[in-house]
Enzyme design. Structure first.
Site, mmCIF file in Angstrom:
data_model
loop_
_atom_site.group_PDB
_atom_site.id
_atom_site.type_symbol
_atom_site.label_atom_id
_atom_site.label_comp_id
_atom_site.label_asym_id
_atom_site.label_seq_id
_atom_site.Cartn_x
_atom_site.Cartn_y
_atom_site.Cartn_z
ATOM 1 N N CYS A 344 0.811 -1.224 0.000
ATOM 2 C CA CYS A 344 0.000 0.000 0.000
ATOM 3 C C CYS A 344 0.838 1.265 0.000
ATOM 4 O O CYS A 344 0.783 2.062 0.949
ATOM 5 C CB CYS A 344 -0.943 -0.041 1.187
ATOM 6 S SG CYS A 344 -2.033 -1.442 1.042
ATOM 7 N N GLU A 345 1.659 1.403 -1.001
ATOM 8 C CA GLU A 345 2.437 2.634 -1.192
ATOM 9 C C GLU A 345 2.616 2.829 -2.688
ATOM 10 O O GLU A 345 2.886 1.858 -3.402
ATOM 11 C CB GLU A 345 3.851 2.508 -0.603
ATOM 12 C CG GLU A 345 3.885 2.420 0.877
ATOM 13 C CD GLU A 345 5.278 2.759 1.427
ATOM 14 O OE1 GLU A 345 6.002 3.538 0.790
ATOM 15 O OE2 GLU A 345 5.598 2.218 2.480
#
Ligand code: LLP
Length: 420
Positions: A344-345
């Protein structure tokens, strides 16, 4: 040259089809080629053949897998280690202690004691304060510590700022201008045998000029140190020579060009030479094999979401590094896509607007040049289990690091009584 090639339309590592490994071990998985490791060790030795028995001390940090180290030990390589952990791994894998150098900017007294009692060729010490600690540890053990200072020659390596180590502002080494004083001080300390000098200016260097400039300064320093009465016999010239990542770019200087330059610059040094190549040995001896989870449309290009992520291969996120990406079974068509992991980046991006083999859901793809600073730098970020490693040798292969089971990952934590 490496041993990852298409055979009958399917990518192989040596004689092993990569889908066979993916089916048996799952993905993502690192795959290393023994033949490539051996070839790189042999090339390094050949490139340095004009020198008098140099020590090639493989920089363990690049890939510390015990099977990789054992392969390299059999090829006559020693080890450059930067921690007690790396020292222990090198010994576990059968590395000859007489070919181990201990580098690193913050060695602790415990790490010094470990290497002193186990044996090593030389400590490359990075400050006068560190020399004092080493002296104290060596004297208390009654063992003489072979040592040299790492010199910071203040040259611009011309590589990524995060992997430049020989500029004045970097944390590494003793400034050239302070070197004579450092040796004079250390030569009065008990327990030290000051035998060498060391230098390492950075990694993935694509020009020999900064290396030549650093080595020339080291040659002058050796002359000055001898004139001041220091018996310098060893010069450790570090690692740093770059490897080809992008076939579309001109390749970095070859190890042979490097060897020729070293032979010329060090001709009248009368010192034994040590080298610390890392990436050169393992970089192109490994790939990361991953499977496409799915492809989703993007504003400019589709996103190819693979089951490897920045925790497995950090180099693109950390250094904007470029890794070649290929389909394991290319269908002959190309497309332009963004290749991303599930973390999640937005930084979890392996490639942006890459023209590449067209792939779809469930297809296998590989990232090249993933044998150095890849598995070595992996983490469990997003609670992703560490990726396994496989070593191939001809038509045989073995898992040389298991995938960390999810339970083991979770059970490393404990919940204190008051939260139960
Ligand atoms: N010797 C010393 C003292 C080093 O610090 C290094 C690398 C080497 C030798 C080996 O350098 P090589 O021959 O592999 O260039 N994680 C970064 C690279 C960090 C290099 C750290 N020191 C990357 O993925 O590009």
């Amino acid at each position: 040259m490496d041993h990852f090639n298409l055979r009958h339309g399917i990518a192989h590592c040596e004689d092993v089809p990569l889908p066979a490994i993916a089916d048996a071990v799952g993905t993502p998985v690192y795959v290393y080629s023994t033949a490539t490791l051996r070839r790189h060790a042999a090339v390094m030795h050949q490139a340095l053949a004009a020198l008098d028995e140099p020590i090639v001390a493989y920089a363990v940090k690049a890939n510390p897998n015990a099977a990789v180290l054992a392969t390299l030990a059999r090829e006559g390589l020693g080890a450059d280690v930067v921690s007690g952990g790396e020292y222990s791994r090198a010994r576990f894998a059968g590395m000859d202690p007489d070919r181990i150098v201990f580098s690193g900017v913050g060695k602790t007294a415990d790490e010094m004691a470990l290497a002193l009692t186990g044996g090593l060729f030389q400590f490359n010490i990075e400050s006068v304060a560190e020399a004092e600690t080493l002296s104290r540890v060596a004297a208390s053990l009654g063992i003489e510590a072979p040592a040299g200072f790492r010199i910071n020659p203040d040259v611009e390596a011309g590589t990524h700022a995060k992997i430049t180590t020989g500029a004045a502002d970097n944390k590494f080494g003793v400034a050239l201008a302070d070197a004579l004083d450092a040796y004079a001080h250390a030569s009065r300390l008990p327990g030290l045998r000051l035998q060498g000098v060391a230098v390492h200016i950075g990694s993935q260097l694509t020009s020999l000029a900064p290396l030549e400039s650093a080595f020339t300064k080291i040659g002058e320093l050796i002359r000055d140190l001898r004139a001041a009465g220091c018996d310098i016999r060893v010069a450790d010239l570090g690692g740093g020579l770059g490897v080809p990542y992008d076939p579309g770019l001109p390749p970095p200087p070859s190890p042979y060009d490097y060897g020729e330059m070293v032979a010329r610059v060090t001709r009248d040094w009368d010192a034994s030479l040590v080298f610390e190549p890392g990436r050169l040995i393992t970089g192109n001896a490994g790939i990361l094999l991953t499977r496409v989870i799915r492809v989703k449309p993007g504003a400019s290009h589709p996103f190819v979401i693979v089951d490897a992520a920045m925790n497995d291969l950090m180099r693109p996120a950390l250094y904007d590094a470029w890794h070649a990406i290929e389909a394991v079974e290319p269908n002959g068509r190309r497309f332009t896509a963004n290749v991303v992991g599930p973390v999640c980046e937005t930084g979890d991006t392996f490639a942006t607007a890459r023209n590449m083999d067209e792939v779809g859901e469930d297809d296998l793809i590989l990232f090249r040049t993933a044998g150095a600073y890849a598995a070595a730098m992996s983490s469990t970020y997003n609670s992703r289990p560490l990726t396994p490693e496989v070593l191939v040798d001809g038509d045989r292969w073995a898992v040389v690091r298991e995938r960390l089971p999810l339970e083991a990952l979770i059970q490393r934590d404990s919940v204190p009584d008051w939260l139960r």
